[in-house]
Design a protein around this motif. Structure first.
Motif, PDB file in Angstrom:
ATOM      1  N   LEU A  10     -14.178  17.688  52.852  1.00 57.57           N
ATOM      2  CA  LEU A  10     -12.879  18.409  53.663  1.00 57.57           C
ATOM      3  C   LEU A  10     -13.469  19.347  55.185  1.00 57.57           C
ATOM      4  CD1 LEU A  10     -10.540  19.554  51.146  1.00 57.57           C
ATOM      5  CD2 LEU A  10     -10.267  17.889  52.181  1.00 57.57           C
ATOM      6  N   LEU A  46     -11.671   9.797  51.085  1.00 60.07           N
ATOM      7  CA  LEU A  46     -10.449  10.978  50.509  1.00 60.07           C
ATOM      8  C   LEU A  46     -10.063   9.871  49.690  1.00 60.07           C
ATOM      9  CD1 LEU A  46      -9.405  13.253  53.713  1.00 60.07           C
ATOM     10  CD2 LEU A  46     -10.581  13.575  51.265  1.00 60.07           C
ATOM     11  N   ARG A 112      -3.429  13.422  56.079  1.00 60.60           N
ATOM     12  CA  ARG A 112      -2.060  14.767  56.886  1.00 60.60           C
ATOM     13  C   ARG A 112      -0.847  15.493  55.938  1.00 60.60           C
ATOM     14  NH1 ARG A 112       2.097  15.866  60.043  1.00 60.60           N
ATOM     15  NH2 ARG A 112       1.728  13.596  60.347  1.00 60.60           N
ATOM     16  N   PHE A 115      -2.263  16.241  52.582  1.00 62.78           N
ATOM     17  CA  PHE A 115      -2.878  17.952  52.323  1.00 62.78           C
ATOM     18  C   PHE A 115      -1.608  18.991  52.681  1.00 62.78           C
ATOM     19  CE2 PHE A 115      -6.908  15.728  51.594  1.00 62.78           C
ATOM     20  CZ  PHE A 115      -7.040  16.553  50.881  1.00 62.78           C
ATOM     21  N   GLU A 116      -0.998  18.356  53.460  1.00 67.57           N
ATOM     22  CA  GLU A 116       1.012  19.261  53.441  1.00 67.57           C
ATOM     23  C   GLU A 116       1.324  19.296  52.233  1.00 67.57           C
ATOM     24  OE1 GLU A 116       1.373  18.745  58.630  1.00 67.57           O
ATOM     25  OE2 GLU A 116       2.477  17.561  57.717  1.00 67.57           O
ATOM     26  N   ILE A 118       0.496  19.363  49.339  1.00 73.60           N
ATOM     27  CA  ILE A 118       0.150  19.648  48.032  1.00 73.60           C
ATOM     28  C   ILE A 118      -0.026  21.080  48.475  1.00 73.60           C
ATOM     29  CG2 ILE A 118      -2.541  19.904  46.867  1.00 73.60           C
ATOM     30  CD1 ILE A 118      -3.202  17.146  48.149  1.00 73.60           C
ATOM     31  N   ILE A 119      -0.462  21.727  49.743  1.00 71.73           N
ATOM     32  CA  ILE A 119      -0.145  23.076  50.137  1.00 71.73           C
ATOM     33  C   ILE A 119       0.907  23.349  49.281  1.00 71.73           C
ATOM     34  CG2 ILE A 119      -0.083  24.899  51.810  1.00 71.73           C
ATOM     35  CD1 ILE A 119      -2.793  22.845  52.943  1.00 71.73           C
ATOM     36  N   LYS A 160      -4.104  17.759  40.643  1.00 73.53           N
ATOM     37  CA  LYS A 160      -4.785  18.574  41.864  1.00 73.53           C
ATOM     38  C   LYS A 160      -6.354  18.956  41.780  1.00 73.53           C
ATOM     39  CE  LYS A 160      -2.077  21.217  43.444  1.00 73.53           C
ATOM     40  NZ  LYS A 160      -0.534  21.891  44.662  1.00 73.53           N
ATOM     41  N   MET A 174      -7.312  25.624  51.119  1.00 72.04           N
ATOM     42  CA  MET A 174      -6.212  24.564  51.137  1.00 72.04           C
ATOM     43  C   MET A 174      -5.396  25.864  51.625  1.00 72.04           C
ATOM     44  SD  MET A 174      -6.019  20.678  49.190  1.00 72.04           S
ATOM     45  CE  MET A 174      -5.362  21.163  48.106  1.00 72.04           C
ATOM     46  N   TRP A 182      -2.872  24.176  56.970  1.00 68.14           N
ATOM     47  CA  TRP A 182      -4.187  23.895  56.207  1.00 68.14           C
ATOM     48  C   TRP A 182      -4.830  23.929  56.809  1.00 68.14           C
ATOM     49  CZ3 TRP A 182      -1.876  18.690  57.010  1.00 68.14           C
ATOM     50  CH2 TRP A 182      -3.334  18.198  57.194  1.00 68.14           C
ATOM     51  N   THR A 184      -9.278  24.045  56.871  1.00 68.46           N
ATOM     52  CA  THR A 184     -10.317  23.085  55.747  1.00 68.46           C
ATOM     53  C   THR A 184     -11.484  23.717  55.894  1.00 68.46           C
ATOM     54  OG1 THR A 184      -9.845  21.444  58.024  1.00 68.46           O
ATOM     55  CG2 THR A 184      -9.024  21.243  56.123  1.00 68.46           C
TER      56      THR A 184
END
Length: 185
Positions: A10, A46, A112, A115-116, A118-119, A160, A174, A182, A184
């Motif tokens: 990342l 990824l 993108r 990960f947005e 996930i956060i 996760k 993250m 986020w 990285t």
């Protein structure tokens, strides 16, 4: 993707795209195909970390990034790449560099949004973040059969925690940052 001790994919991705952003924001140079395709190649693993649900995306993405890397040997900038396809009237043709660039952009968008999500999500499941990312980015371009296959594959996603372990991360990378979606690095 192997969990290589000390390797932080990342962070490598963030650094490569930070360098690209500096070129884009400088307004003095055009974005070169070579550095762009290299940065995009760092994203490929990824998709592999997400398992079977995104195997098709990984294969397609790797092939398209490979095409851009090969094109970089004879075409200097992304603008020249698009201009050449426009002049040849092949922008919409399967296998054109411009169409491959569009597919790579969608792959970047997928990561993108993933990960947005996930956060923003609670818990350890990736099913909802990945489903949302797929629905936003890829589903509008896929037929019924592919959408159903992806939906079935969502049940095979890692957690996760498993994803972070595969990426050799502890989760601190993250955390939302001031003005950023986020962090990285």
């Amino acid at each position: 993707m192997a969990n290589t001790e000390g390797e932080k994919p990342l962070r490598k991705i963030a650094e490569a795209f930070k360098d690209l952003a500096a070129v884009v924001n400088s307004e003095t140079l055009e974005l070169e195909v070579g550095p762009f395709s290299h940065a995009c190649s760092l994203i490929s693993p990824l998709f592999g970390c997400l398992g079977i649900a995104f195997k098709f995306a990984e294969l397609d993405y790797v092939a398209k990034v490979g095409d851009l890397a090969e094109a970089s040997k004879s075409i200097a900038t992304l603008q020249a790449l698009v201009d050449r396809d426009v002049e040849s009237n092949c922008v919409r043709n399967a296998g054109s560099h411009t169409r491959n660039l569009l597919r790579v952009k969608r792959g970047i968008d997928m990561v993108r949004v993933l990960f947005e999500q996930i956060i923003a999500s609670e818990g350890n499941s990736l099913k909802d973040p990945a489903s949302t990312a797929y629905a936003q980015v890829f589903a509008p371009h896929h037929g019924w059969a592919i959408r159903k296959a992806v939906a079935a594959g969502m049940y095979a996603l890692p957690t996760k925690a498993q994803l972070l372990k595969k990426l050799n991360e502890d989760g601190k990378c993250m955390k939302p940052q001031h003005g950023l979606r986020w962090k990285t690095i």
